[in-house]
Scaffold this active site. Structure first.
Site: not given
Length: 170
Positions: A22-23, A26
């Site tokens: 997820h990170e 980003h």
């Protein structure tokens, strides 16, 4: 007792994988949008050490929700006024993609009669990994700061409402 410890470990591993992807998403989209702040901070990686906040992870494990270390973004480096939308959406999109890929690979392995995917351990882990990713995606789409939905919502609102939303939530 042993089964509970194993389940706890499987959940922890699934969370670490899911939060790291997820990170990373980003950070990768921020770089594509013109900002290399995350990369310079060592966050353009799938290494969980770069993304997992110990207190936030402990909260996820004990309370059911918590946080990973947010990816730093310098808005001044972004090439587009909508770049923050794509950066925010990248995390939930990655969770959805990860869930879909894992589930489909699992089904393909079952179709190919690969014996390991019929064992309870792999079935449990894949199920947990898919569910955790779908829950992370949905949770992060809530329009509450500092969740990703908070940065996505203004782009979906008419301009006057978006301006008000940003004013009251900045």
């Amino acid at each position: 007792m042993g089964g509970e410890i194993l389940l706890f470990l499987l959940v922890a591993i699934a969370l670490i994988i899911s939060l790291s992807f997820h990170e990373y998403a980003h950070a990768a989209v921020a770089k594509l949008a013109g900002d290399n702040t995350a990369e310079r901070s060592g966050r353009l990686t799938l290494n969980p050490v770069a993304h997992i906040d110990p207190m936030g992870f402990l909260m996820v494990v004990l309370v059911g929700f918590g946080y990973a270390r947010p990816v730093p973004v310098n808005q001044g480096n972004l090439h587009s006024p909508r770049a923050d939308l794509w950066i925010a959406a990248a995390g939930p999109a990655m969770n959805l993609l990860l869930a879909a890929v894992i589930w489909n690979v699992f089904l393909l392995l079952r179709e190919a009669s690969i014996s390991i995917v019929y064992l309870q351990g792999p079935i449990t882990f894949v199920s947990l990994l898919v569910r955790i990713n779908l829950l992370l995606m949905l949770f992060n789409l809530l329009p509450l700061g500092p969740l990703d939905g908070h940065y996505i919502l203004p782009h979906l609102l008419p301009a006057p409402l978006a301006q008000r939303y940003r004013y009251y939530n900045s």
